[in-house]
Design a protein around this motif. Structure first.
Motif, PDB file in Angstrom:
ATOM      1  N   GLU A 165       0.813  -1.217   0.000  1.00 31.61           N
ATOM      2  CA  GLU A 165       0.000   0.000   0.000  1.00 31.61           C
ATOM      3  C   GLU A 165       0.850   1.272   0.000  1.00 31.61           C
ATOM      4  O   GLU A 165       0.447   2.285  -0.583  1.00 31.61           O
ATOM      5  N   SER A 214       1.730 -12.176  -0.944  1.00 34.56           N
ATOM      6  CA  SER A 214       2.387 -11.887   0.338  1.00 34.56           C
ATOM      7  C   SER A 214       3.886 -11.751   0.165  1.00 34.56           C
ATOM      8  O   SER A 214       4.498 -10.836   0.707  1.00 34.56           O
ATOM      9  N   ALA A 216      -2.415 -14.636  -7.907  1.00 43.71           N
ATOM     10  CA  ALA A 216      -3.574 -13.829  -7.514  1.00 43.71           C
ATOM     11  C   ALA A 216      -3.601 -13.532  -6.026  1.00 43.71           C
ATOM     12  O   ALA A 216      -2.954 -14.215  -5.232  1.00 43.71           O
ATOM     13  N   SER A 257      -7.425 -14.623  -1.675  1.00 41.47           N
ATOM     14  CA  SER A 257      -8.216 -14.514  -0.448  1.00 41.47           C
ATOM     15  C   SER A 257      -9.164 -13.318  -0.434  1.00 41.47           C
ATOM     16  O   SER A 257     -10.109 -13.297   0.347  1.00 41.47           O
TER      17      SER A 257
END
Ligand SMILES: Cc1ncc(C[n+]2csc(CCOP(=O)(O)OP(=O)(O)O)c2C)c(N)n1
Length: 375
Positions: free
Chosen positions: A49, A261, A289, A292
């Motif tokens: 982010e 991750s 992808a 989750s």
């Protein structure tokens, strides 16, 4: 519910046509709508982010336009540095819209890792002096809401947040939801791996469905959870948790990581390579992808995670694209001196009835620590 096209058109009417971020289940319908209605240059999923804030800042520097970034509130921490030391009105003053999925909103049932984050989220925004507006089904005039938010970002010449409640965006299904050709599901790969481990081995699994699948495997096999650390939050950090355990234990430690991750904090691979514990075994369940939270693509099928790990100093790396390849390579991977890495290419998707841990993170930690500290 707010229709995705109405929200998107309101953004367009305010000249917002650059979007980047890390996906969130709460924003998945809007993310899917973006994917179908933007070019690949207008909508980019970033590694984390904070990178989205920086990327959007570069876009602003080159265009003088207002970008939009999106994230789950779990990723708010990743944004704080670039929000305060780059985009803030007291530094480079970059106007941008920061759309935050409000997991753990007080009064709405959510998982343990989201509760405190949801409770303190708006206090964090207040503390960093970032104005925010709440978007939920009580907002009747979407166009006015978006215009007001963009006007605020321009007025302060800095970031302004939109905090989005659960079930705000109407359902939207991606037009062309590509599923890779790999035969194995992630859950099958996890079962395959766990079947082969010994009762001495430690497992550290990554955020989201992989950890839920590890938990369900133990329940299904009537095993305890004492060998596992389920990284329910802290996306991208499983490998360093595993490293900390591996360097201070004689047991083999298997980190079951996801591609999204591992990409989120990829520098950790170099730290693993440099410290090189021979009991560290890294498994990447690569479905290309962010499965989750809705299956949005990562760059993992366009890069080579094993080659990156090798260049970072891992002793041996392996990859498998099928059950046969996995069966053929697994023993070699097990025998290899660590740090070693095995990428298992899998297709995205999970069981509809996948459960969630019934025990708390604190209980999980206690059981694992009992095992590790009595060695
Ligand atoms: C810092 C942070 N950003 C975003 C999320 C939301 N999130 C949870 S799981 C996940 C996707 C993980 O993708 P990957 O590691 O590839 O595993 P997969 O779900 O595909 O098996 C995301 C984005 C989060 N929990 N924390």
């Amino acid at each position: 519910m707010i229709k995705n096209d109405i929200f998107f058109d309101s953004l367009k009417n305010n000249s917002i046509d650059f979007f980047s971020g890390v996906p969130d289940s709460l924003l998945k319908d809007f993310c899917a709508y973006l994917t179908d209605n933007t070019t690949s240059k207008e909508h980019i999923i970033t590694a984390n982010e904070g990178a989205a804030v920086a990327f959007a800042s570069g876009y602003h520097l080159a265009t003088n336009k207002v970008p939009l970034i999106y994230l789950q509130n779990s990723g708010l921490g990743n944004t704080i540095n670039p929000l305060l030391s780059l985009a803030d009105p007291e530094v480079y003053s970059i106007p941008m819209i920061v759309m935050v999925g409000w997991r753990g909103e007080p009064g709405i049932q959510d998982e343990p890792q989201h509760r405190k984050q949801g409770r303190v989220q708006n206090s964090i925004l207040d503390a960093i002096e970032m104005p925010y507006f709440k978007l939920n089904n009580g907002v009747n005039d979407v166009s006015e809401f978006v215009s007001k938010t963009v006007a605020k970002a321009k007025e302060i010449n800095g970031p302004v947040a939109i905090v989005v409640s659960k079930n705000t965006f109407a359902p939207y299904k991606l037009l062309d939801d590509k599923v890779s050709e790999y035969a194995l599901t992630r859950e099958e790969a996890i079962s395959f791996v766990l079947d082969k481990l010994s009762s001495d081995d430690i497992v550290v699994s990554t955020t989201g469905k992989p950890s839920r699948e590890v938990y369900e495997y133990r329940v299904h096999n009537k095993e305890g959870h004492q060998n596992d650390f389920l990284t329910v939050g802290s996306m991208g950090h499983s490998s360093q948790i595993a490293l900390g355990v591996a360097m201070n234990s004689n047991r083999n430690v298997f980190c079951l990581d996801g591609d999204g991750s591992v990409i989120m904090h990829m520098g950790s691979l170099g730290v693993i390579g440099a410290n090189a514990p021979d009991n560290f075994k890294h498994i990447i369940l690569n479905n290309g992808a962010h499965d989750s939270v809705g299956g949005q693509p990562t760059i993992a099928f366009d890069i080579s995670i094993p080659s990156i790990a090798k260049a970072c100093g891992y002793n041996q790396v392996f990859t498998s694209s099928s059950k046969d390849e996995l069966s053929n390579r697994f023993q070699e991977f097990l025998n290899a001196k660590g740090p070693s890495l095995l990428e298992i290419k899998v297709k995205k998707g999970a069981r509809k009835d996948l459960g969630r841990p019934k025990s708390t993170p604190a209980e999980n930690k206690k059981e694992l620590m009992k095992l590790l500290t009595t060695d």
